[in-house]
Design a protein around this motif. Structure first.
Motif, PDB file in Angstrom:
ATOM      1  N   UNK A  90       0.764  -1.170  -0.031  1.00  0.00           N
ATOM      2  CA  UNK A  90       0.092   0.146   0.074  1.00  0.00           C
ATOM      3  C   UNK A  90       0.772   1.311  -0.060  1.00  0.00           C
ATOM      4  N   UNK A  91       0.497   2.394  -0.667  1.00  0.00           N
ATOM      5  CA  UNK A  91       1.060   3.489  -0.899  1.00  0.00           C
ATOM      6  C   UNK A  91       0.122   4.706  -0.635  1.00  0.00           C
ATOM      7  N   UNK A  92       0.546   5.742  -0.453  1.00  0.00           N
ATOM      8  CA  UNK A  92      -0.431   6.917  -0.632  1.00  0.00           C
ATOM      9  C   UNK A  92      -1.195   7.080  -1.829  1.00  0.00           C
ATOM     10  N   UNK A  93      -0.862   6.729  -2.992  1.00  0.00           N
ATOM     11  CA  UNK A  93      -1.522   6.742  -4.168  1.00  0.00           C
ATOM     12  C   UNK A  93      -2.468   5.476  -4.334  1.00  0.00           C
ATOM     13  N   UNK A  94      -2.512   4.307  -3.352  1.00  0.00           N
ATOM     14  CA  UNK A  94      -3.446   3.161  -3.611  1.00  0.00           C
ATOM     15  C   UNK A  94      -4.848   3.601  -3.539  1.00  0.00           C
ATOM     16  N   UNK A  95      -5.652   3.118  -4.133  1.00  0.00           N
ATOM     17  CA  UNK A  95      -7.041   3.711  -4.312  1.00  0.00           C
ATOM     18  C   UNK A  95      -7.978   2.927  -3.061  1.00  0.00           C
ATOM     19  N   UNK A  96      -8.892   3.585  -2.800  1.00  0.00           N
ATOM     20  CA  UNK A  96      -9.838   3.036  -1.532  1.00  0.00           C
ATOM     21  C   UNK A  96      -9.989   1.436  -1.749  1.00  0.00           C
ATOM     22  N   UNK A  97     -10.273   0.950  -2.907  1.00  0.00           N
ATOM     23  CA  UNK A  97     -10.697  -0.369  -2.866  1.00  0.00           C
ATOM     24  C   UNK A  97      -9.347  -1.059  -2.513  1.00  0.00           C
ATOM     25  N   UNK A  98      -8.433  -0.827  -2.994  1.00  0.00           N
ATOM     26  CA  UNK A  98      -6.879  -1.386  -2.681  1.00  0.00           C
ATOM     27  C   UNK A  98      -6.773  -1.439  -0.980  1.00  0.00           C
ATOM     28  N   UNK A  99      -6.833  -0.470  -0.677  1.00  0.00           N
ATOM     29  CA  UNK A  99      -6.894  -0.244   1.072  1.00  0.00           C
ATOM     30  C   UNK A  99      -7.628  -1.353   1.526  1.00  0.00           C
ATOM     31  N   UNK A 100      -8.933  -1.387   1.258  1.00  0.00           N
ATOM     32  CA  UNK A 100      -9.973  -1.935   1.776  1.00  0.00           C
ATOM     33  C   UNK A 100      -9.599  -3.596   1.580  1.00  0.00           C
ATOM     34  N   UNK A 101      -9.383  -3.992   0.245  1.00  0.00           N
ATOM     35  CA  UNK A 101      -8.775  -5.207  -0.097  1.00  0.00           C
ATOM     36  C   UNK A 101      -7.699  -5.927   0.770  1.00  0.00           C
ATOM     37  N   UNK A 102      -6.690  -5.043   1.175  1.00  0.00           N
ATOM     38  CA  UNK A 102      -5.539  -5.389   1.688  1.00  0.00           C
ATOM     39  C   UNK A 102      -5.851  -5.516   3.133  1.00  0.00           C
ATOM     40  N   UNK A 103      -6.817  -5.077   3.677  1.00  0.00           N
ATOM     41  CA  UNK A 103      -7.184  -5.321   5.190  1.00  0.00           C
ATOM     42  C   UNK A 103      -8.153  -6.357   5.223  1.00  0.00           C
ATOM     43  N   UNK A 104      -9.169  -6.552   4.562  1.00  0.00           N
ATOM     44  CA  UNK A 104     -10.201  -7.772   4.246  1.00  0.00           C
ATOM     45  C   UNK A 104      -8.988  -9.111   4.163  1.00  0.00           C
ATOM     46  N   UNK A 105      -7.925  -9.139   3.468  1.00  0.00           N
ATOM     47  CA  UNK A 105      -7.393 -10.304   3.068  1.00  0.00           C
ATOM     48  C   UNK A 105      -6.530 -10.767   4.406  1.00  0.00           C
ATOM     49  N   UNK A 106      -5.929  -9.492   4.894  1.00  0.00           N
ATOM     50  CA  UNK A 106      -5.024  -9.850   6.073  1.00  0.00           C
ATOM     51  C   UNK A 106      -6.073 -10.210   7.261  1.00  0.00           C
ATOM     52  N   UNK A 107      -7.371  -9.948   7.422  1.00  0.00           N
ATOM     53  CA  UNK A 107      -8.051 -10.328   8.420  1.00  0.00           C
ATOM     54  C   UNK A 107      -8.419 -11.891   8.223  1.00  0.00           C
ATOM     55  N   UNK A 108      -8.780 -12.373   7.055  1.00  0.00           N
ATOM     56  CA  UNK A 108      -8.878 -13.343   6.790  1.00  0.00           C
ATOM     57  C   UNK A 108      -7.699 -14.396   6.954  1.00  0.00           C
ATOM     58  N   UNK A 109      -6.632 -14.057   6.604  1.00  0.00           N
ATOM     59  CA  UNK A 109      -5.563 -14.602   6.919  1.00  0.00           C
ATOM     60  C   UNK A 109      -5.310 -15.165   8.519  1.00  0.00           C
ATOM     61  N   UNK A 110      -5.895 -14.073   9.279  1.00  0.00           N
ATOM     62  CA  UNK A 110      -5.953 -14.228  10.673  1.00  0.00           C
ATOM     63  C   UNK A 110      -6.823 -14.848  11.239  1.00  0.00           C
ATOM     64  N   UNK A 111      -7.665 -15.573  10.573  1.00  0.00           N
ATOM     65  CA  UNK A 111      -8.963 -16.066  10.889  1.00  0.00           C
ATOM     66  C   UNK A 111     -10.073 -15.268  11.460  1.00  0.00           C
ATOM     67  N   UNK A 112     -10.012 -14.127  11.226  1.00  0.00           N
ATOM     68  CA  UNK A 112     -11.133 -13.187  11.475  1.00  0.00           C
ATOM     69  C   UNK A 112     -12.128 -13.306  10.378  1.00  0.00           C
TER      70      UNK A 112
END
Length: 283
Positions: free
Chosen positions: A171-193
């Motif tokens: 993620x960078x300052x130029x990442x889109x809103x969708x990229x930010x949310x996707x990155x978070x969602x995928x990390x949550x899933x990896x951690x069994x949330x």
């Protein structure tokens, strides 16, 4: 459990449809049952016959990613002639298995450990997920190699639009809103949330799936928070000053952010603070 075939590998989708058509033609109609499974869904299935009622049906707990269903390369079928979904009379599943194998699918009825007659999968990576785990590490890296798919994390066959395969570290300052949310969602899933589907949309389910994060925490969720704070507070530099360690500086930044949003400035990232962090900044 997951019954959405569109979340599976595009070639598996094609072969599944061919199998249904071929079986119908040969007088043994079937339906498609289990397809792609999340970690949580696989864990619930693994508990059956162990800590939950019912027979043992899998040797693969969700956290290990050992089930081929978790990689989107397997599906199960059921009998669809009105005589019972899993009634084996008349060698029904043997007939279906033979048709599936003729199309190039691997059939679970040939297995020695937990014979699984309703199960089919792509044979490309062997009978187990070992090669997939070694080669790709996680489902998202594997999905990035798929083409011609209508999946939420693959390339869109209809429009040609490619959905990003973003991780927190990219993620960078130029990442889109969708990229930010996707990155978070995928990390949550990896951690069994359980944030729901990784679709890049910051809905109620995503917020509910976010854990409380406070001083002392370490890891990619903390890194996401640090990067997001840097973006909101206009202090982005060196990748958002994100080391993944929730220390004094991160707590101070959270308190400052909470004040700007009219929230209780306790320095803890709870549901209300997550919700504020997830709001779009126009990208």
């Amino acid at each position: 459990m997951g019954r959405d075939l569109t979340k599976c590998h595009p070639r598996l989708q094609k072969l599944a449809k061919e199998l249904v058509a071929a079986c119908e033609k040969q007088g043994c109609p079937i339906g498609i049952g289990e397809c792609f499974r999340t970690v949580q869904e696989q864990n619930r299935l693994y508990a059956q016959g162990r800590t939950k009622p019912g027979p043992v049906v899998t040797n693969a707990p969700g956290s290990t990613y050992r089930s081929m269903h978790q990689w989107g390369v397997a599906f199960d079928v059921y009998r669809k002639d009105g005589k019972g979904a899993y009634n084996e009379s008349g060698n029904y599943f043997q007939r279906v298995g033979a048709i599936g194998k003729s199309l190039g699918l691997e059939w679970g009825g040939d297995w020695k450990s937990i014979v699984d007659k309703p199960h089919f999968q792509l044979p490309d990576w062997g009978s187990t997920s070992e090669r997939l785990r070694k080669q790709y590490g996680n489902i998202y890296a594997f999905q990035a190699t798929w083409t011609g798919s209508g999946t939420s994390t693959g390339k869109q066959a209809s429009s040609g639009e490619e959905t990003p395969h973003t991780e927190v570290k990219t993620l960078t300052a130029d990442s889109t809103q969708k990229e930010w949310i996707l990155a978070l969602q995928r990390e949550l899933i990896r951690q069994d949330y359980q944030p729901g589907t990784a679709d890049g949309i910051a809905g109620k389910r995503t917020v509910e799936g976010c854990p409380t994060v406070r001083k002392g925490a370490k890891g990619e969720l903390t890194r996401w928070i640090q990067k997001r704070l840097s973006l909101y507070l206009n202090v982005w530099s060196g990748g958002g000053q994100a080391d993944g360690i929730f220390g004094e500086k991160t707590e101070q930044n959270i308190r400052h952010f909470q004040k700007t949003k009219g929230l209780s400035a306790d320095g803890v990232v709870g549901k209300k603070t997550w919700s504020a962090l997830l709001q779009s900044r126009g990208k």
